[in-house]
Scaffold this active site. Sequence first.
Site, PDB file in Angstrom:
ATOM      1  N   ASP A  65      -4.196  -5.045   2.158  1.00  0.00           N
ATOM      2  CA  ASP A  65      -5.307  -6.083   1.682  1.00  0.00           C
ATOM      3  C   ASP A  65      -4.238  -7.129   2.051  1.00  0.00           C
ATOM      4  OD1 ASP A  65      -3.549  -5.759  -0.194  1.00  0.00           O
ATOM      5  OD2 ASP A  65      -4.663  -6.002  -1.637  1.00  0.00           O
ATOM      6  N   ASP A  68      -2.589 -12.107  -0.064  1.00  0.00           N
ATOM      7  CA  ASP A  68      -2.996 -11.727  -0.579  1.00  0.00           C
ATOM      8  C   ASP A  68      -3.794 -11.132  -1.525  1.00  0.00           C
ATOM      9  OD1 ASP A  68      -2.496  -8.350  -2.343  1.00  0.00           O
ATOM     10  OD2 ASP A  68      -0.050  -8.987  -2.900  1.00  0.00           O
ATOM     11  N   LEU A  69      -4.795 -10.618  -1.899  1.00  0.00           N
ATOM     12  CA  LEU A  69      -6.396 -10.475  -2.088  1.00  0.00           C
ATOM     13  C   LEU A  69      -6.012 -10.073  -3.403  1.00  0.00           C
ATOM     14  CD1 LEU A  69      -8.207  -9.494   0.245  1.00  0.00           C
ATOM     15  CD2 LEU A  69      -8.107 -10.960  -0.356  1.00  0.00           C
TER      16      LEU A  69
END
Length: 754
Positions: A408, A365-366
């Site tokens: 993302d 997960d960015l």
Amino acid sequence: MCIDVDRCRRGYVLAVVVLAAAWVVAPTALSRDVLYELIGLVAVAGVVLGTVVRAPRSRVAWLLTAAGVLLLVGGDAMYSWYQDVLGVNPFPSPADAVYLSAYPVLAGALMVLVRSRGAGRDLVGILDAAVVTLSLGLVAWIVVGAPIVAEQGVTPSSLLSMAYPAADVMLLGVTARLTFGRGHRPLAYRLLVASIVLLTVADGAYTLLGSTAAASSRWLDATWLTSYVLAGAAALHPTMVDLSEPAIQERRITGRRLAGLTLAILVAPTAELLELLNGTGRNLWAVLIFSTALMAVVLSRLQLALHQAQRAVRQREQLHDRLVHQSAHDSLTKATSRAHFLDAIENRLRALDAAENPVGLLYLDLDHFKQVNDTFGHAVGDQVLQRVVDRIRHVVRADDLVGRVGGDEFVVLVHDANSEGLLVDIATRLLKAIERRMQVGEHSLWLSASIGVARSQPGMDEPDELIRNADAAAYQAKSEGRARVQVFGEQLREELRERADAEDAIRRGMAAGEFLLYYQPLVELSTGTVVGYEALARWQRPGHGLVQPCDFIPVAERSSLICDIGRWALTTAAAQAAAWDHDSRPHTQMSVNISGRHLASSVIVDDVLDACGAAGIAPERLVLEVTETVPLDAPVMRAQLIALRRLGVEIHIDDFGTGYTSIGQMRNLPASALKIDRSLIALDDPGARELVALAVHAAHAAGLKVVGEGVETQAELSALQDVGCDLVQGFHLARPAPAEQIVPPSPASDLVTQ
Ligand code: C2E
Ligand code: CA
Ligand code: CA
């Protein structure tokens, strides 16, 4: 040019009918000849007029048709001249040259039509037309050609006699080409084809009957005339323009076409058989030559059909592959789509060796990706996502599957994840790869990610479970400060189980009606009047007593359960407001706390409308409290807030001072009040007081009212009064209480003036 088309058509029909009637009853050969010529000329005029008036895409085809018919009519005139005026045998004569020149002209007209209708080469059409031409050629040879040669030998006169059937066969061959080609077959097309067929039928009959017998046959003349008239009718018909329109779709091979072709092919062997039965070997050579040519054409035709079928299969396969690829991949990053990824995990989990070779899942997960989009725009954001996938691919093995499961959020399926250490090692390398400086255009970016690691357990067969575990680990990594790797272990498993149980309990509690609302008044500082109430949820849970919102709201907020609670709170609070109206209390406002997740979903507007509708109160009576930490300026959120504002619903920004809303941002928020959090109010230092004063000032400048929350003491109240706060709420004024304990507020309450 302005010509009434319908009048032309009517005039054409009338002229033809009148002239034809006169021709039938005409007493002398000469008058008949003249009328015959007139009808022919009317037909030519019809074709020319139709061409001019209808203005088709290909005028050449129709003008050639007119020229062809004119040549035929001219030939007829010369023929009659020789026969009826000069009284000499017109065959052979210059009339034949005029006649015979009509056929290539007509064939040319049809070829121009074929051209303008077809897109590209149509080999199948050509071969099929060749089959028909060859077969008709053979028939013409057996029926006409061979007897003439047998009778007269090869002389200029016999060759001229054979030229007519040859010209007819050629014309029919081109007509077949038109028929087998692409394009519509409107009425004009049928009329034109009928015209050609009648011409060749009349020619054939003339040749078979012999010139002397034929000369006296008025039926033959009528057939020729009909042929000319049909050409004119075709050109005048409105559908004639469709004939030269290009057609994209190829003609399919229909049963009728197949039957026609079979019949054409059978002509050769049948003719051969008849020759043998008759005992005349006259045509054997011809039959042999034609049959060989036909066989060659049929074989090429078969080969072509096979080739086409193979190509169609190939195209279908390619299309199928492309569709599969499209549905299986995210169009932006080309990473595997969620659905396909789940399938891949499922297959892996169900594999025979899954127990010995567990599957590993990395959930990436960015961190703060939203900021990238907000700062640099979505185009840069998209490029960043593509680069991230490239970097992930670079780190993992080629056979490890990379997927995108959220905006993302990415997942990697690692085969043969024999040890947790191996997975952590890959995750750490991923983390490093993501953290390298990224240059997108002129922007330099530094990203980080939170990565959760999970491994399949023996007996696990739900792909969702593995993803959920890795996701929970990533969530944990995020909440522990981001940019780190977290393994899904026993502790997390326990937490997940507890969470699932807690969600389940809430769901059942809601269904059993164990939830209720407490109400706390909001008081106007200047007058001391209660202007509204805030609805606060409580859970009367059997065996647990009265459960406070801090024990169930955060749990509910991790799923759509919070929307169910919000909907219930809206409905219940609106109904309570209506009930108090009936009590003849002042019509106060009702504040309901709404979570960001609910506000971002499209159902919120309907939920508000439903609640107001069911209770029978105006939307203006409702206030939605939204905490400051909800990104109110996100496009989806803004759209919902604006829609709600249009309904008349008020929006209050809750817990101001706990998040990051800058005072400057306030101006753009679609809200009407700011609720200053107790943490700012309770601080008893001059700095905090100054901050509150500043917030009140800025809010007022932005057109927002200010509510002071959690007022516990008279000192806090006075301080708020000093800085010009509008409304107050807190234990000092009233504690939250169930509806039945709320006493009707008296307009001149002395609560605030103590
Ligand atoms: P909140 O929206 O900030 O609500 C105000 C909280 O402060 C309430 O806590 C209230 O009881 C408490 N409070 C009021 N006056 C005083 C005071 O003088 N001193 C102190 N120390 N506290 C005071 P409560 O009812 O426990 O609610 C806690 C939070 O739970 C709420 O904070 C709200 O964020 C959330 N919540 C409550 N009901 C709902 C609901 O129906 N939906 C959602 N989404 N959230 C809710
Ligand atoms: Ca609130
Ligand atoms: Ca609050």
